[in-house]
Design an enzyme around this catalytic site. Structure first.
Site, PDB file in Angstrom:
ATOM      1  N   GLU A  86       5.929   6.309  -9.666  1.00  0.00           N
ATOM      2  CA  GLU A  86       4.510   6.109  -9.307  1.00  0.00           C
ATOM      3  C   GLU A  86       4.063   7.153  -8.292  1.00  0.00           C
ATOM      4  O   GLU A  86       3.015   7.790  -8.456  1.00  0.00           O
ATOM      5  CB  GLU A  86       4.305   4.701  -8.732  1.00  0.00           C
ATOM      6  CG  GLU A  86       4.569   3.625  -9.756  1.00  0.00           C
ATOM      7  CD  GLU A  86       4.325   2.219  -9.233  1.00  0.00           C
ATOM      8  OE1 GLU A  86       4.096   1.339 -10.057  1.00  0.00           O
ATOM      9  OE2 GLU A  86       4.388   2.003  -8.007  1.00  0.00           O
ATOM     10  N   ASP A 120      -4.452  -5.293 -17.506  1.00  0.00           N
ATOM     11  CA  ASP A 120      -3.509  -4.280 -18.003  1.00  0.00           C
ATOM     12  C   ASP A 120      -3.761  -3.882 -19.449  1.00  0.00           C
ATOM     13  O   ASP A 120      -2.831  -3.781 -20.254  1.00  0.00           O
ATOM     14  CB  ASP A 120      -2.060  -4.818 -17.882  1.00  0.00           C
ATOM     15  CG  ASP A 120      -1.721  -5.199 -16.462  1.00  0.00           C
ATOM     16  OD1 ASP A 120      -2.211  -4.538 -15.535  1.00  0.00           O
ATOM     17  OD2 ASP A 120      -0.969  -6.176 -16.278  1.00  0.00           O
ATOM     18  N   HIS A 142       0.524   0.460 -13.595  1.00  0.00           N
ATOM     19  CA  HIS A 142       1.320  -0.738 -13.849  1.00  0.00           C
ATOM     20  C   HIS A 142       2.802  -0.346 -13.859  1.00  0.00           C
ATOM     21  O   HIS A 142       3.163   0.670 -14.465  1.00  0.00           O
ATOM     22  CB  HIS A 142       0.918  -1.358 -15.197  1.00  0.00           C
ATOM     23  CG  HIS A 142       1.594  -2.658 -15.444  1.00  0.00           C
ATOM     24  ND1 HIS A 142       1.213  -3.831 -14.814  1.00  0.00           N
ATOM     25  CD2 HIS A 142       2.663  -2.969 -16.224  1.00  0.00           C
ATOM     26  CE1 HIS A 142       2.017  -4.810 -15.206  1.00  0.00           C
ATOM     27  NE2 HIS A 142       2.898  -4.320 -16.064  1.00  0.00           N
ATOM     28  N   GLY A 198       0.792  -1.234   0.000  1.00  0.00           N
ATOM     29  CA  GLY A 198       0.000   0.000   0.000  1.00  0.00           C
ATOM     30  C   GLY A 198       0.821   1.279   0.000  1.00  0.00           C
ATOM     31  O   GLY A 198       0.327   2.323   0.424  1.00  0.00           O
ATOM     32  N   SER A 199       2.065   1.202  -0.503  1.00  0.00           N
ATOM     33  CA  SER A 199       2.855   2.449  -0.483  1.00  0.00           C
ATOM     34  C   SER A 199       2.258   3.490  -1.426  1.00  0.00           C
ATOM     35  O   SER A 199       2.291   4.688  -1.138  1.00  0.00           O
ATOM     36  CB  SER A 199       4.327   2.175  -0.819  1.00  0.00           C
ATOM     37  OG  SER A 199       4.468   1.732  -2.141  1.00  0.00           O
ATOM     38  N   ASN A 200       1.675   3.049  -2.538  1.00  0.00           N
ATOM     39  CA  ASN A 200       0.987   4.011  -3.421  1.00  0.00           C
ATOM     40  C   ASN A 200      -0.266   4.550  -2.743  1.00  0.00           C
ATOM     41  O   ASN A 200      -0.548   5.740  -2.813  1.00  0.00           O
ATOM     42  CB  ASN A 200       0.603   3.344  -4.745  1.00  0.00           C
ATOM     43  CG  ASN A 200       1.749   3.373  -5.728  1.00  0.00           C
ATOM     44  OD1 ASN A 200       2.032   4.399  -6.341  1.00  0.00           O
ATOM     45  ND2 ASN A 200       2.436   2.252  -5.859  1.00  0.00           N
ATOM     46  N   LEU A 212      -4.575  -7.202  -7.314  1.00  0.00           N
ATOM     47  CA  LEU A 212      -4.155  -8.288  -8.194  1.00  0.00           C
ATOM     48  C   LEU A 212      -5.273  -9.039  -8.910  1.00  0.00           C
ATOM     49  O   LEU A 212      -5.020  -9.810  -9.816  1.00  0.00           O
ATOM     50  CB  LEU A 212      -3.277  -9.279  -7.421  1.00  0.00           C
ATOM     51  CG  LEU A 212      -1.966  -8.687  -6.885  1.00  0.00           C
ATOM     52  CD1 LEU A 212      -1.128  -9.755  -6.216  1.00  0.00           C
ATOM     53  CD2 LEU A 212      -1.172  -8.006  -7.992  1.00  0.00           C
TER      54      LEU A 212
END
Ligand code: GRF
Length: 317
Positions: free
Chosen positions: A295, A266, A225, A133-135, A206
């Site tokens: 990102e 994707d 992505h 969850g860093s984004n 995912l």
């Protein structure tokens, strides 16, 4: 009780004490001022006195708490609180969700026609994530003080995913989903509707997104992505596998792709690609680090831009 209020208002332990203090002080100030005005008006103490007193209290209270809150650094909280109260009793018009959930309006399934509209609206975003969850954290940070975008829900398919801890720390509601229900045709649409979700952001999610969801959120689901699509995408291409494949193909460049989500992995229309070099001695980890930085720098900004554009339109079913 304090813990429940803290959770409800999304505030820390020190702030809750200050808020309660402001309520108490604001209340006393209201009572005192209303009494003084009644003395000046010298109305006889009967039913009219009570009616005027109640009216005065109703008018003075917001001003009193807002004034007191200024001195205790709680103005922002009380501004929101008074606004919400006003909306609830119908004095202030609630614009929050007017376009926040266009896909879930009656007739959902068709995009409807969009016309220009410039009201200041709030859009509720759901972040779908399965990993660390860093984004998600960067997106939450980006919109922390936004008045037009609210990160309203974290959706996750793994009970132990790091992103759920982020949700807890940030006091954002989370929803752990199960495969069967997600792909059943219902796809948690009721839960998204009750959270008045208007836009969905995938950040390391995912599972494929079911058609039911795509239909209800047309061009309102995006994904990021960690490579330059259409290369190095598709089922099973996630995490370090992507970077391993890029390095072993001796690519000179990699990067990120932000794209709309369709029913294939994707695959949807590309919104933005940003490149970075692949260095000779890169490992999947060092490349992942470089790509992650891209990102963090780009995803929140793109989300903001897309949501603003949606907010500049009004949905007509
Ligand atoms: C990111 O690299 C993103 O591109 C991909 O999944 C990863 C999620 O990482 N879709 P994190 O959970 O945000 O750290």
């Amino acid at each position: 009780m304090f813990a429940r209020l803290q959770q409800k208002w999304k505030v820390g332990p020190v702030q809750i004490v200050l808020i309660i203090f402001c309520f108490a002080l604001g209340g006393s100030l209201t009572g005192y001022s209303a009494k003084k005005i009644m003395d000046v008006l010298s109305v006889e103490k009967d039913w009219l006195w009570t009616v005027i007193y109640i009216l005065l209290v109703t008018m003075i209270w917001p001003l009193a708490v807002l004034t007191v809150s200024l001195f205790f650094g709680q103005f922002k909280f009380f501004k929101g609180y008074v606004k919400r109260l006003g909306q609830r009793i119908g004095i202030i018009r609630d614009l929050r969700f007017e376009v926040s959930n266009p896909g879930l309006a009656p007739n959902s399934g068709s995009e409807g026609s969009l016309t220009t509209h410039h009201s200041p609206l709030t859009t509720n975003i759901a972040i779908f994530a399965s990993g660390a969850g860093s984004n998600a954290q960067r997106i939450i940070d980006h919109f922390r003080n936004s008045s037009s975008v609210r990160i309203a829900l974290i959706v996750c398919n793994k009970k132990k995913a790091g992103v759920l801890q982020i949700a807890e720390k940030e006091n954002i509601p989370s929803l752990v989903i199960e495969k069967e229900k997600f792909f059943s045709g219902k796809s948690y649409l009721d839960e998204l509707a009750s959270g008045k979700i208007g836009f969905i952001v995938l950040a390391g999610f995912l599972w494929k997104v079911p058609e039911a969801l795509i239909r209800v959120f047309p061009k309102r689901i995006i994904n990021i992505h960690p490579a330059l699509l259409p290369g190095y995408g598709g089922q099973g291409m996630y995490g370090s596998r992507v970077h391993e494949a890029v390095i072993s193909a001796q690519e000179k460049e990699s990067g990120i792709t932000i794209h709309y989500v369709d029913e294939h992995y994707d695959n949807g229309d590309i919104i933005l690609q940003v490149k970075c070099p692949v260095l000779e001695n890169d490992t999947p980890e060092s490349l992942a680090h470089r790509v992650h930085e891209l990102e963090y720098a780009n995803y929140p900004v793109v989300i903001e831009d897309l949501v603003k554009r949606l907010q500049a339109t009004r949905y007509k079913p």
